[in-house]
Design a protein around this motif. Structure first.
Motif, PDB file in Angstrom:
ATOM      1  N   GLY A  31      38.608  59.805  36.249  1.00 15.89           N
ATOM      2  CA  GLY A  31      39.851  60.495  35.917  1.00 15.89           C
ATOM      3  C   GLY A  31      41.039  59.940  36.674  1.00 15.89           C
ATOM      4  O   GLY A  31      41.681  60.640  37.443  1.00 15.89           O
ATOM      5  N   THR A  54      38.487  58.954  22.379  1.00 17.10           N
ATOM      6  CA  THR A  54      38.015  57.972  23.377  1.00 17.10           C
ATOM      7  C   THR A  54      39.025  56.848  23.565  1.00 17.10           C
ATOM      8  O   THR A  54      39.321  56.454  24.693  1.00 17.10           O
ATOM      9  CB  THR A  54      36.658  57.370  22.928  1.00 17.10           C
ATOM     10  N   LYS A  57      42.045  57.986  25.639  1.00 20.45           N
ATOM     11  CA  LYS A  57      41.724  58.118  27.068  1.00 20.45           C
ATOM     12  C   LYS A  57      41.632  56.748  27.751  1.00 20.45           C
ATOM     13  O   LYS A  57      42.224  56.519  28.798  1.00 20.45           O
ATOM     14  CB  LYS A  57      40.395  58.874  27.192  1.00 20.45           C
ATOM     15  N   TYR A  58      40.893  55.832  27.138  1.00 18.04           N
ATOM     16  CA  TYR A  58      40.673  54.533  27.799  1.00 18.04           C
ATOM     17  C   TYR A  58      41.905  53.639  27.768  1.00 18.04           C
ATOM     18  O   TYR A  58      42.078  52.785  28.640  1.00 18.04           O
ATOM     19  CB  TYR A  58      39.416  53.851  27.228  1.00 18.04           C
ATOM     20  N   LEU A 104      42.719  65.776  27.927  1.00 16.92           N
ATOM     21  CA  LEU A 104      43.279  64.450  27.628  1.00 16.92           C
ATOM     22  C   LEU A 104      44.773  64.432  27.961  1.00 16.92           C
ATOM     23  O   LEU A 104      45.297  63.437  28.468  1.00 16.92           O
ATOM     24  CB  LEU A 104      43.071  64.088  26.152  1.00 16.92           C
ATOM     25  N   TYR A 108      45.170  62.592  31.704  1.00 11.71           N
ATOM     26  CA  TYR A 108      45.504  61.184  31.406  1.00 11.71           C
ATOM     27  C   TYR A 108      46.933  60.992  30.906  1.00 11.71           C
ATOM     28  O   TYR A 108      47.335  59.864  30.623  1.00 11.71           O
ATOM     29  CB  TYR A 108      44.510  60.630  30.365  1.00 11.71           C
TER      30      TYR A 108
END
Ligand SMILES: Cc1cc2nc3c(=O)[nH]c(=O)nc-3n(C[C@H](O)[C@H](O)[C@H](O)COP(=O)(O)OP(=O)(O)OC[C@H]3O[C@@H](n4cnc5c(N)ncnc54)[C@H](O)[C@@H]3O)c2cc1C
Length: 429
Positions: A31, A54, A57-58, A104, A108
């Motif tokens: 995180g 996904t 986030k990445y 999320l 992030y």
């Protein structure tokens, strides 16, 4: 997974600066958004499912604070298809399969926009939402899942409500559960499987087992008739054959190579290549195509209306700057949530590199696992591994990379929940 495996697993092998930031990931501190990597760009993501959540986030984790990510999703929370067959036998609730977007956003710094993406202007580099908002982008990721083709006879909403597919977890899952519960003892449940490719190759066979297991206990004498358009069981053939022929013997009747001509929802009759069949419950899974935002934007350019992509970047073969991941993309990999998560990481890595002026990883690898409940206490599993093949420019199954569980067991059933929780945490938390 050790640090080396982690890099292989994610397909990440970028510059030293980027790798040093990933060290935190290798110690389990995922995180963490680096404040500034020097990389800049505006990325819009359409669809907050397994692939879209996904990649959002990445992109932040690996791109840092200079990479702004806007995630457009029509629903307030995501409902997982994975494990949704266990809603049918009462072992899970739909609510327990829901995942929100607040982590999320807060962890992030992803900007989550609730709305419907209506059009993609891939020349002008903007996305138009149904409420009129226009979102400009440097890179766009489209991850809308699937749309269904209509089975003849099921054109109306009323017919579709009476003959649900429940292949997108939600209201239809509840309808199907209620229909099964209302079946009499000695009743007939007919399920139809479309020709491949469709979402989740083992999913229909898994559903047949879960329903048979429940009917055996609560509606004795009932039958599950499986009409498969394919020439045989597509996934976990050993374990599903054993499940059909031994564990659920006398309950499941499996018929490969069957064409469904039409379905009459009023008389609950299927007109098929093996004749007419009547049923108490019909669970007809239609053939599928890419999400409608892709067909509407001319990006579903592969046979069957899927989206053709370059699997080094998941960039569309017709629209530079637009990346398509998850079930909508046409690749050699299965249409599965675990693979959607993997494609998202390859795509996030490629976008970060492209924004940094680097080339994409020339040798990405992906893997997928899938657990299939066979009874209310046992499960099977399937795993597959793919690597980029420069000769064909496709992801190819690695030698010995397709494995099914040596047996159906209680241990597999318990591991299934650990796998699910890990996958969903990696995508949504
Ligand atoms: C019964 C069943 C069991 C399954 N079991 C497994 C399993 O065990 N393992 C496994 O790996 N996979 C499994 N799958 C498959 C898995 O669910 C899918 O492969 C996966 O969800 C694909 O991810 P995706 O991101 O492409 O699509 P989705 O997860 O469907 O996400 C698409 C998202 O995009 C949103 N969206 C679409 N269009 C728009 C738009 N225009 N504007 C805004 N938002 C939009 C949708 O609301 C949705 O949230 C199963 C599927 C089913 C049906």
């Amino acid at each position: 997974m050790n640090r080396r495996d982690f890099f292989r697993f994610t397909g990440f092998g970028a510059s030293a600066a980027l790798l040093s930031r990933l060290a935190d990931a290798a110690t389990g501190q995922l995180g963490f958004v680096p404040t500034n990597t020097g990389i800049k760009g505006r990325v819009v993501v359409i669809g907050g499912g397994m692939a879209g959540a996904t990649v959002a986030k990445y992109l932040r984790l690996w791109g840092g604070s200079g990479v702004t990510v806007t995630l457009v999703e029509r629903d307030a929370a995501y409902t997982s298809n994975i494990l949704s067959n266990l809603v049918l036998n009462g072992q899970r609730t739909l609510t327990s399969l829901q995942f929100g977007y607040s982590t999320l956003a807060s962890r992030y710094g992803i900007k989550v926009v609730r709305g419907e993406a209506k059009a993609i202007d891939h020349v002008g580099h903007k996305v138009l939402l149904a409420d009129g908002t226009s979102l400009p982008y440097d890179r766009l990721v489209v991850a809308p899942g699937i749309e269904f083709n209509v089975i003849p006879g099921l054109e109306t909403a009323a017919a579709q409500a009476k003959v649900p597919h429940a292949w997108k977890a939600g209201a239809q899952t509840t309808t199907l559960k209620n229909q099964i519960a209302a079946m009499p003892s000695g009743g007939t449940f007919v399920m139809t499987i479309p020709a491949k490719p469709y979402r989740c190759p083992p999913g229909p066979y898994e559903r047949a087992c879960v329903v048979a297991d429940w009917l055996k206990r609560y509606r004795p004498g009932s039958k599950v008739i499986v009409l498969d358009a394919n020439s045989g069981i597509l996934a976990e053939p050993e374990n599903f054959s054993h499940a059909f022929d031994v564990i659920h013997q006398g309950v499941i009747d499996y018929h490969p190579g069957v064409t469904i001509n039409s379905i009459n929802a009023s008389t609950m009759t299927l007109n098929t290549s093996m004749g007419a069949l009547r049923a108490n419950v019909i669970n007809a899974i239609p053939s599928q195509r890419a999400g409608s935002i892709l067909t509407a934007s001319g990006l579903a350019n592969a046979p069957g209306q899927w989206a053709d992509v370059n699997v080094l970047t998941y960039q569309s073969t017709v629209a530079p700057g637009v990346h398509i991941i998850g079930d909508s993309s046409a690749t050699t990999q299965p249409k599965a949530g675990h693979i959607a998560n993997q494609e998202a990481k390859i795509c996030a890595d490629a976008i970060v590199r492209l924004l940094a002026g680097l080339s994409p990883d020339p040798a990405p690898v992906t893997n997928s696992a899938c657990y299939s409940p066979i009874t209310s206490q046992t499960a099977s599993w399937l795993s597959s591994r793919f690597a980029y093949d420069p000769a064909t420019a496709k992801m190819a199954l690695v030698a010995g990379g397709l494995v099914e569980a040596p047996s159906i067991s209680k241990d597999n059933y318990e591991e299934m929940f650990k796998w699910f929780n890990t996958l969903m945490e990696d995508s949504f938390a």
